[in-house]
Design a protein around this motif. Structure first.
Motif, PDB file in Angstrom:
ATOM      1  N   ASP A 102      -3.826   5.312  -2.316  1.00 56.45           N
ATOM      2  CA  ASP A 102      -3.187   5.173  -3.623  1.00 56.45           C
ATOM      3  C   ASP A 102      -1.674   5.262  -3.514  1.00 56.45           C
ATOM      4  O   ASP A 102      -1.136   5.884  -2.585  1.00 56.45           O
ATOM      5  CB  ASP A 102      -3.666   6.259  -4.580  1.00 56.45           C
ATOM      6  CG  ASP A 102      -5.072   5.996  -5.087  1.00 56.45           C
ATOM      7  OD1 ASP A 102      -5.627   6.878  -5.731  1.00 56.45           O
ATOM      8  OD2 ASP A 102      -5.615   4.902  -4.820  1.00 56.45           O
ATOM      9  N   ARG A 103      -1.009   4.650  -4.493  1.00 58.06           N
ATOM     10  CA  ARG A 103       0.415   4.925  -4.700  1.00 58.06           C
ATOM     11  C   ARG A 103       0.480   6.268  -5.419  1.00 58.06           C
ATOM     12  O   ARG A 103      -0.060   6.416  -6.516  1.00 58.06           O
ATOM     13  CB  ARG A 103       1.049   3.804  -5.527  1.00 58.06           C
ATOM     14  CG  ARG A 103       2.544   3.915  -5.640  1.00 58.06           C
ATOM     15  CD  ARG A 103       3.143   2.638  -6.204  1.00 58.06           C
ATOM     16  NE  ARG A 103       2.615   2.344  -7.534  1.00 58.06           N
ATOM     17  CZ  ARG A 103       2.782   1.175  -8.153  1.00 58.06           C
ATOM     18  NH1 ARG A 103       3.427   0.199  -7.556  1.00 58.06           N
ATOM     19  NH2 ARG A 103       2.282   0.982  -9.358  1.00 58.06           N
ATOM     20  N   LEU A 104       1.173   7.228  -4.826  1.00 57.60           N
ATOM     21  CA  LEU A 104       1.034   8.629  -5.238  1.00 57.60           C
ATOM     22  C   LEU A 104       1.908   9.021  -6.412  1.00 57.60           C
ATOM     23  O   LEU A 104       1.672  10.051  -7.030  1.00 57.60           O
ATOM     24  CB  LEU A 104       1.336   9.544  -4.050  1.00 57.60           C
ATOM     25  CG  LEU A 104       0.409   9.339  -2.832  1.00 57.60           C
ATOM     26  CD1 LEU A 104       0.841  10.222  -1.693  1.00 57.60           C
ATOM     27  CD2 LEU A 104      -1.031   9.597  -3.213  1.00 57.60           C
ATOM     28  N   TYR A 105       2.936   8.255  -6.696  1.00 57.31           N
ATOM     29  CA  TYR A 105       3.783   8.595  -7.836  1.00 57.31           C
ATOM     30  C   TYR A 105       4.379   7.298  -8.395  1.00 57.31           C
ATOM     31  O   TYR A 105       4.280   6.224  -7.793  1.00 57.31           O
ATOM     32  CB  TYR A 105       4.887   9.590  -7.457  1.00 57.31           C
ATOM     33  CG  TYR A 105       5.726   9.176  -6.267  1.00 57.31           C
ATOM     34  CD1 TYR A 105       6.849   8.366  -6.423  1.00 57.31           C
ATOM     35  CD2 TYR A 105       5.401   9.600  -4.987  1.00 57.31           C
ATOM     36  CE1 TYR A 105       7.623   7.992  -5.346  1.00 57.31           C
ATOM     37  CE2 TYR A 105       6.169   9.236  -3.895  1.00 57.31           C
ATOM     38  CZ  TYR A 105       7.277   8.434  -4.072  1.00 57.31           C
ATOM     39  OH  TYR A 105       8.037   8.058  -3.006  1.00 57.31           O
ATOM     40  N   ASP A 106       5.002   7.418  -9.547  1.00 55.85           N
ATOM     41  CA  ASP A 106       5.542   6.245 -10.236  1.00 55.85           C
ATOM     42  C   ASP A 106       6.633   5.585  -9.410  1.00 55.85           C
ATOM     43  O   ASP A 106       7.690   6.176  -9.188  1.00 55.85           O
ATOM     44  CB  ASP A 106       6.100   6.682 -11.595  1.00 55.85           C
ATOM     45  CG  ASP A 106       6.949   5.590 -12.226  1.00 55.85           C
ATOM     46  OD1 ASP A 106       6.557   4.423 -12.102  1.00 55.85           O
ATOM     47  OD2 ASP A 106       7.983   5.922 -12.812  1.00 55.85           O
ATOM     48  N   ALA A 107       6.353   4.390  -8.915  1.00 55.14           N
ATOM     49  CA  ALA A 107       7.339   3.638  -8.146  1.00 55.14           C
ATOM     50  C   ALA A 107       6.917   2.179  -8.137  1.00 55.14           C
ATOM     51  O   ALA A 107       5.739   1.875  -7.945  1.00 55.14           O
ATOM     52  CB  ALA A 107       7.438   4.162  -6.714  1.00 55.14           C
ATOM     53  N   GLU A 108       7.858   1.301  -8.354  1.00 56.37           N
ATOM     54  CA  GLU A 108       7.564  -0.129  -8.288  1.00 56.37           C
ATOM     55  C   GLU A 108       7.672  -0.572  -6.831  1.00 56.37           C
ATOM     56  O   GLU A 108       8.629  -1.230  -6.424  1.00 56.37           O
ATOM     57  CB  GLU A 108       8.525  -0.922  -9.178  1.00 56.37           C
ATOM     58  CG  GLU A 108       8.202  -0.818 -10.654  1.00 56.37           C
ATOM     59  CD  GLU A 108       8.999  -1.813 -11.486  1.00 56.37           C
ATOM     60  OE1 GLU A 108       9.267  -2.909 -10.985  1.00 56.37           O
ATOM     61  OE2 GLU A 108       9.358  -1.460 -12.610  1.00 56.37           O
ATOM     62  N   ALA A 109       6.675  -0.198  -6.057  1.00 52.20           N
ATOM     63  CA  ALA A 109       6.635  -0.547  -4.643  1.00 52.20           C
ATOM     64  C   ALA A 109       5.185  -0.777  -4.255  1.00 52.20           C
ATOM     65  O   ALA A 109       4.255  -0.196  -4.837  1.00 52.20           O
ATOM     66  CB  ALA A 109       7.260   0.552  -3.784  1.00 52.20           C
ATOM     67  N   TYR A 110       4.993  -1.609  -3.256  1.00 50.26           N
ATOM     68  CA  TYR A 110       3.657  -1.970  -2.784  1.00 50.26           C
ATOM     69  C   TYR A 110       3.667  -1.981  -1.261  1.00 50.26           C
ATOM     70  O   TYR A 110       4.734  -2.054  -0.626  1.00 50.26           O
ATOM     71  CB  TYR A 110       3.245  -3.352  -3.308  1.00 50.26           C
ATOM     72  CG  TYR A 110       3.421  -3.504  -4.792  1.00 50.26           C
ATOM     73  CD1 TYR A 110       2.422  -3.128  -5.680  1.00 50.26           C
ATOM     74  CD2 TYR A 110       4.610  -3.999  -5.324  1.00 50.26           C
ATOM     75  CE1 TYR A 110       2.589  -3.254  -7.050  1.00 50.26           C
ATOM     76  CE2 TYR A 110       4.794  -4.134  -6.686  1.00 50.26           C
ATOM     77  CZ  TYR A 110       3.778  -3.752  -7.550  1.00 50.26           C
ATOM     78  OH  TYR A 110       3.957  -3.879  -8.903  1.00 50.26           O
ATOM     79  N   LEU A 111       2.483  -1.896  -0.669  1.00 49.50           N
ATOM     80  CA  LEU A 111       2.397  -2.039   0.769  1.00 49.50           C
ATOM     81  C   LEU A 111       2.935  -3.411   1.172  1.00 49.50           C
ATOM     82  O   LEU A 111       2.927  -4.345   0.374  1.00 49.50           O
ATOM     83  CB  LEU A 111       0.949  -1.900   1.245  1.00 49.50           C
ATOM     84  CG  LEU A 111       0.333  -0.496   1.269  1.00 49.50           C
ATOM     85  CD1 LEU A 111      -1.073  -0.574   1.848  1.00 49.50           C
ATOM     86  CD2 LEU A 111       1.176   0.488   2.055  1.00 49.50           C
ATOM     87  N   PRO A 112       3.430  -3.555   2.410  1.00 43.21           N
ATOM     88  CA  PRO A 112       3.851  -4.890   2.853  1.00 43.21           C
ATOM     89  C   PRO A 112       2.751  -5.926   2.620  1.00 43.21           C
ATOM     90  O   PRO A 112       1.560  -5.619   2.753  1.00 43.21           O
ATOM     91  CB  PRO A 112       4.133  -4.679   4.345  1.00 43.21           C
ATOM     92  CG  PRO A 112       4.509  -3.229   4.451  1.00 43.21           C
ATOM     93  CD  PRO A 112       3.684  -2.523   3.423  1.00 43.21           C
TER      94      PRO A 112
END
Length: 838
Positions: free
Chosen positions: A774-784
């Motif tokens: 999971d993405r653990l916190y609020d962030a506009e980022a994704y795995l490569p």
């Protein structure tokens, strides 16, 4: 008993023979019917060609008659000059030659025009004629010059006259072209954009610039010209195009100077030699037009004379374009104006906005999502707005916006129930706006269903993809060259039942609508903007409680799943979304996963063929109902690839194994695009990627914070836009006091988060048993992107957003056991460890 058995067996053999004979008769009958249909099609084509040939013959006769009249008039004038008598008898031959010279030149121009009309090169013909006259010219030059010297009058020879006349004609044409550029041309430019024509707006010094607009110089759309553009468009590179579309909407407040053309419903264009582009002509010079955009109500006039239609890249179908190649077509244009330069009376008209357009002449996609919005002029008081289909079904349209006093039209949209219709009856449809004290307003449109096998329109390739240094599979594949096998009806019924099985995690209708709409868009256009994808999604979902980043996460899930991909186009520098051609990717020895964009009907056939060929069909669940499913097939995959006509490719030809790659973000890669020089026209702004973006200041996750509590509460990067509309993002590294830049926002966001958390990605395993990450916190980022595509092929679920509630959203991946063990041993990814992880 034995006799009875023998009789039954004999009758059974006879029945089998009769059935075989009947099948042979059916096959021959089908063949005869197919041949008759082919002959009918050939006959229809022949009749169409004959009608076209007759029109061309009539035009040829008219043109030849015109040329003959010009030649006769010239010869008569020459004869009159030769026989002309003065006071003392015949006029001096010097005077007569001076009078004959312009007549001869005019005759030569008529001759050249005739040769061009007949498809011959006039320069070659003139050279041949001059060559045959060299001997006579050389013989007469001495006597001609001698007589001229006696009379003290220097008469130029034939070649000198031709050169002087050519120079004078060129100067005259240039001066006429300059004068015409100043007086006969308007601001619109009709530019060929390779796959369609688009509009641009020229700006001259001192001209009016509307509020909210600006002037751009040296735009990639038209280098060397000053263009009007919107100041804050959705995509900065499309500012000039969106400005032209806004001016074309008919709003007098935008550019009042366009009112005569817009009121008349006619936009004539001719080539401006100074600009080397098609440019708007004044209505007084309409006879010089070679292309025209006309109001929809005039389109039938040009269609009746078979004028060649133009493919237009416009958001509205109020305007239709035609090329004016023949006399009949230009005559139609002349008759549209009652008086040159006078506008026609304007009546209230309906217009359409948006919708999913099909290729030229086919109207809109015959689904609820494909329907356009309807624009109703202000001042009308509709009691009922309906769209009546060809079978008589009436769809209700409801007002979309009614409180904005600055709009010129009130937009109506289909009801939410009609918007979710997966299929509508193809054919002609009609908008009807019923009014109480005024006549009904009507507008026709065409609805067309998608073909079974869609060929995507291709243009510029994506030059800068988020490959992170790996070689990703190509988007476009070569045509297989043969049709695919049609599955049995029973297999199709099984596949439809399997695809329509919905639950809390699967929304088959939503999936089908998105697949059909995207296929229709890419059938007509090589690429689309991000806002167009978001518009399709919002028309289906219409949920006000979604967190702002949810549509962005949906788009990312479609890219990681392999249906589409976004990046910067080659040569144009525009950020665009392009489709991925469908294919079967080998994930194990006898297992494949379906990757790429294909229509819902084609998906049914692929699943049906797999079932018919006795392969195991596995559905890969989506991360949430707003995402599409994946499909895996186990068994004889070579037979499936041959029957479905889908390319069978190895895993490395789609996404390389990520376990052997270096995933640390250090220096920019070639795929990040080289930085451009910073000039006066470059704008740089802050762009938040983490926290401080919601109404409550921060979206707190349900899971515990990562190790050492280093989740950043607020994190920003910078976005820089060049004067040409290209974008790049930048993140500052305080340790090295340097800037990391890329045209991929995700790479810069990941770099900024790594700097804020001492080298950790905002992702961690929340369930090691299932491989849930999971993405653990609020962030506009994704795995490569390569990692996301690898997870889509081997995970138990497709990657994507999980929930749409603002307080508990996240983005989730699933990895297989082999990858988890490799990560545990080698730690190739800088993931964040949670205290609850085992």
């Amino acid at each position: 008993m034995a006799d009875l058995y023998s009789q039954c067996r004999a009758k059974l053999v006879s029945a089998n023979r009769s059935r075989s004979s009947l099948k042979g008769h059916d096959a021959r009958r089908s063949s005869v019917i197919a041949e008759l249909q082919q002959q009918l099609n050939d006959l229809e084509v022949s009749l169409q060609e004959e009608a076209l040939s007759r029109l061309r013959v009539h035009e040829l006769n008219a043109r030849v008659a015109e040329i003959v009249r010009d030649l006769e008039e010239g010869l008569e004038q020459a004869a009159e000059i030769i026989e002309e008598k003065g006071e003392g008898g015949l006029t001096s031959w010097v005077v007569r030659i001076a009078k004959l010279l312009p007549v001869a030149i005019r005759l030569r121009e008529v001759k050249s025009s005739a040769l061009r009309f007949l498809g011959r090169d006039p320069e070659v013909a003139d050279a041949f004629a001059l060559k045959s006259q060299v001997a006579s010219n050389d013989a007469g030059e001495s006597s001609q010059k001698f007589e001229s010297e006696q009379l003290k009058i220097q008469i130029p020879l034939h070649n000198e006259l031709a050169q002087e006349q050519t120079g004078a004609s060129r100067e005259l044409r240039l001066s006429q072209g300059q004068a015409q550029a100043q007086s006969d041309f308007g601001p619109f430019v009709l530019k060929d954009l390779t796959d369609a024509y688009g509009l641009l707006l020229l700006h001259s010094d001192g001209d009016f610039v509307p509020k909210g607009w600006c002037v751009v110089h040296d735009s990639l759309w038209l280098p060397g010209a000053a263009l009007l553009a919107l100041e804050n468009p959705e995509d900065p590179s499309d500012g000039p195009v969106e400005a032209a579309l806004d001016a074309l909407s008919g709003n007098d407040v935008v550019l009042p100077g366009l009112k005569p053309w817009l009121d008349a419903g006619i936009l004539p264009f001719a080539r401006d030699e100074n600009l080397k582009q098609l440019r708007l002509l004044s209505l007084g010079s309409i006879g010089e037009a070679t292309h025209v955009l006309v109001n929809q109500k005039f389109a039938a006039r040009f269609e009746d004379v078979e004028a060649s239609p133009l493919s237009l890249d416009l958001d509205d179908d109020i305007w239709t374009g035609f090329a004016l190649s023949y006399t009949e077509e230009k005559e139609v244009l002349r008759t549209l104006l009652q008086r040159p330069g006078q506008s026609l009376p304007v009546t209230p008209r309906l217009s359409t906005r948006g919708g999913v357009r099909m290729p030229e002449g086919q109207g809109y996609l015959a689904t609820g999502l494909g329907l356009p919005l309807l624009g109703v002029p202000l001042g009308t008081k509709p009691e009922q707005v309906e769209l009546t289909l060809s079978d008589g079904t009436a769809l209700t349209y409801q007002p979309l916006q009614v409180d904005d006093q600055t709009i010129q039209r009130i937009l109506y949209q289909p009801s939410q129930e009609d918007r979710r219709r997966s299929a509508l009856v193809p054919g002609s449809a009609r908008f009807v706006v019923r009014q109480q004290d005024a006549p009904d307003l009507e507008r026709s449109l065409q609805l067309t269903a998608l073909p079974l096998d869609v060929q995507f329109h291709r243009g510029s390739e994506l030059d800068f993809r988020e490959d992170w240094g790996l070689i990703l599979g190509v988007l476009a594949l070569p045509d297989q060259g043969h049709g695919y096998q049609s599955p049995d009806e029973s297999a199709q019924q099984w596949a439809r039942h399997r695809l329509n099985q919905g639950d809390l995690m699967v929304n088959p209708l939503f999936e089908q609508q998105m697949l059909e709409s995207l296929c229709a868009l890419f059938q007509r256009r090589a690429s689309i903007q991000r806002c167009e994808f978001f518009k399709l999604y919002s028309q289906l979902r219409n949920k006000p409680d979604e967190w702002p980043g949810f549509p962005e996460a949906v788009l990312r899930g479609w890219c990681e799943g392999g249906w589409i991909e976004e990046g910067m186009e080659r040569g144009k520098g525009r950020w665009r979304i392009q489709p991925v051609d469908p294919r079967l990717v080998r994930i194990r020895e006898n297992a494949v996963q379906l990757v790429g964009l294909l229509t819902a009907r084609r998906l049914v056939d692929v699943v049906a063929l797999a079932h018919q060929l006795e392969l195991t069909v596995q559905m890969v669940p989506p991360s949430c109902p707003d995402m599409p499913r994946g499909w895996r097939f186990l068994g004889d995959i070579e037979r499936l690839a041959s029957a479905s006509s889908l390319p069978l490719i190895d895993l490395e030809d789609w996404v390389p194994d990520p376990r052997s790659h270096h995933w640390i973000i250090e220096d920019p890669l070639p795929s990040d695009s080289p930085p451009w020089p910073t000039g006066a026209g470059v704008r740089r702004m802050r762009d938040a990627v983490c926290g401080m973006r919601g109404l409550d200041g921060h979206w707190m996750p349900k899971e515990r914070f990562p190790e050492r509590g280093r989740a950043p509460i607020s994190q920003t990067i910078q976005v820089e836009t060049s004067q040409y509309g290209k974008r790049r993002w930048l993140s500052h590294d305080p340790v090295s006091d340097s800037w990391f830049s890329s045209c991929h926002r995700n790479r810069v966001a990941m770099h900024a988060l790594i700097v804020a958390t001492d080298g950790l990605w905002p992702f961690g395993f929340t369930d090691l048993e299932t491989g849930q990450l999971d993405r653990l916190y609020d962030a506009e980022a994704y795995l490569p992107l390569p990692l996301g595509r690898y997870a889509a092929l081997f995970g138990s679920k497709m990657p994507g957003p999980t929930r749409h509630q603002p307080q508990d959203h996240t983005y989730r991946y699933f990895f297989d056991r082999n990858f988890r063990l490799y990560q545990a041993d080698n730690r190739i990814l800088p993931l964040t460890s949670l205290p609850t992880s085992r």
